[in-house]
Write an enzyme that holds these catalytic residues in place. Sequence first.
Site, PDB file in Angstrom:
ATOM      1  N   SER A  88       0.807  -1.229   0.000  1.00 50.88           N
ATOM      2  CA  SER A  88       0.000   0.000   0.000  1.00 50.88           C
ATOM      3  C   SER A  88       0.834   1.271   0.000  1.00 50.88           C
ATOM      4  O   SER A  88       0.289   2.373   0.038  1.00 50.88           O
ATOM      5  CB  SER A  88      -0.946   0.007   1.209  1.00 50.88           C
ATOM      6  N   THR A 204      -1.854   3.725   4.447  1.00 48.96           N
ATOM      7  CA  THR A 204      -0.998   4.838   4.093  1.00 48.96           C
ATOM      8  C   THR A 204      -0.055   5.036   5.251  1.00 48.96           C
ATOM      9  O   THR A 204      -0.469   4.847   6.387  1.00 48.96           O
ATOM     10  CB  THR A 204      -1.876   6.116   3.991  1.00 48.96           C
ATOM     11  N   THR A 222       1.709   6.965  -0.106  1.00 42.76           N
ATOM     12  CA  THR A 222       0.815   5.831  -0.337  1.00 42.76           C
ATOM     13  C   THR A 222       0.786   5.455  -1.817  1.00 42.76           C
ATOM     14  O   THR A 222       1.100   6.280  -2.682  1.00 42.76           O
ATOM     15  CB  THR A 222      -0.622   6.197   0.111  1.00 42.76           C
ATOM     16  N   ARG A 232      -6.993   8.286 -10.247  1.00 41.24           N
ATOM     17  CA  ARG A 232      -7.555   8.600  -8.933  1.00 41.24           C
ATOM     18  C   ARG A 232      -6.449   9.077  -7.984  1.00 41.24           C
ATOM     19  O   ARG A 232      -5.363   8.505  -7.915  1.00 41.24           O
ATOM     20  CB  ARG A 232      -8.230   7.352  -8.358  1.00 41.24           C
ATOM     21  N   THR A 255      -5.208   8.345   7.408  1.00 39.26           N
ATOM     22  CA  THR A 255      -5.123   7.103   6.648  1.00 39.26           C
ATOM     23  C   THR A 255      -6.545   6.627   6.382  1.00 39.26           C
ATOM     24  O   THR A 255      -7.476   7.030   7.061  1.00 39.26           O
ATOM     25  CB  THR A 255      -4.324   6.042   7.431  1.00 39.26           C
ATOM     26  N   GLY A 256      -6.701   5.782   5.385  1.00 36.94           N
ATOM     27  CA  GLY A 256      -8.035   5.276   5.073  1.00 36.94           C
ATOM     28  C   GLY A 256      -8.549   5.846   3.762  1.00 36.94           C
ATOM     29  O   GLY A 256      -7.765   6.253   2.900  1.00 36.94           O
TER      30      GLY A 256
HETATM   31  N1  GLY Z   1      -5.440   7.584   2.297  1.00 35.85           N
HETATM   32  C1  GLY Z   1      -4.842   7.301   1.093  1.00 35.85           C
HETATM   33  C2  GLY Z   1      -5.732   7.296  -0.077  1.00 35.85           C
HETATM   34  O1  GLY Z   1      -6.941   7.367   0.067  1.00 35.85           O
HETATM   35  O2  GLY Z   1      -5.225   7.198  -1.164  1.00 35.85           O
END
Ligand code: GLY
Length: 344
Positions: A88, A204, A222, A232, A255-256
């Site tokens: 990730s 992340t 990330t 994206r 994060t998330g």
């Molecule tokens: N938190 C990292 C992402 O959504 O790419």
Amino acid sequence: MADRRDFLKASLLGASAVALASGANALTGPTGTGKTAGQGKGPRVISTWDFGVAANQAAWSVLAKGGHALDAVETGVMVPEADLKNHSVGRAGYPDRDGHVSLDASIMDADGSCGAVAALEHIAHPIQVARRVMERTPHVLLVGDGALQFALEQGFKKEELLTPESELAWKEWLKTAHYQPSANSEVRDYGKTGLPGGKDNHDTIGMLAIDAQGRLAGACTTSGMAWKLRGRVGDSPIIGAGLYVDGEVGAATSTGVGEEVIRNAGSFLVVELMRQGRSPQEACREAVMRIVKKRPHASKDLQVGFLAMNRDGEVGAFAIQPGFSYAVCDAQRQDGLLPAKSVY
Ligand code: GLY
């Protein structure tokens, strides 16, 4: 991933005494022993998830020598960027829907200096490119081909970041994915938690540090969501969303599921709440609650976690779902790992 879970369990056992000492999942002094704010100034480094332990140790090698917080966070997050077992962040990150590994990163100093890259391909350490954007251009954010062109001009090497293991996982996903361009749906049935943004399908590293001179800095990097739509970009390279630092107040990272963080300018919000007098823990909780209140149904199925440190070195964290952990490293403890409190 199984290794990481075992490691997390072992580390949590070691960290439980620290959590008990702090009375909450927030550190209030240099070692969580309840010392009041102001006595807890650095050095200290914190970061998201269990892989933050090794990253913190690298950052600590800078801080322990009296180094600058900005150098510490850059050095620290390069560890998961290079980790082939981490899918990730950085090299070996899971690719987008079309098989391209594209990376996002940002870095920020206490005086508001910042730099970021988004949708950067073929460069193993996007955090270093983000720092170059900060220090060698008048800009804040470079994206895609332009970011790659800049990196190459700066002497970074063009590499293949898709490892055989990540390619195999992507091809497995393609077998049942129906290849529909629906944001986030790709990861619902993927990974151990089944949650978009959960630790097993999307995480992340966000790292925050305060150095011996009380200087704050932060970094975030990330590969974004596994199997995301090409192009994206999440919260991590967006200053104010995935990362924010204000030397007069504190720093925050997230994060998330980045879409939810961007909608709420999450890390900026956490810092502004600290400016109004909230503790790092309270500020992270309030930022999480904004997300949940705005989209209560969606929030049940996704993960977002915030991590914060104020200018006194106090630490706090909060997440939507259980399972978010954060690593803490200071003079007393180099391998601390704490579970964050959560809404559910
Ligand atoms: N938190 C990292 C992402 O959504 O790419």
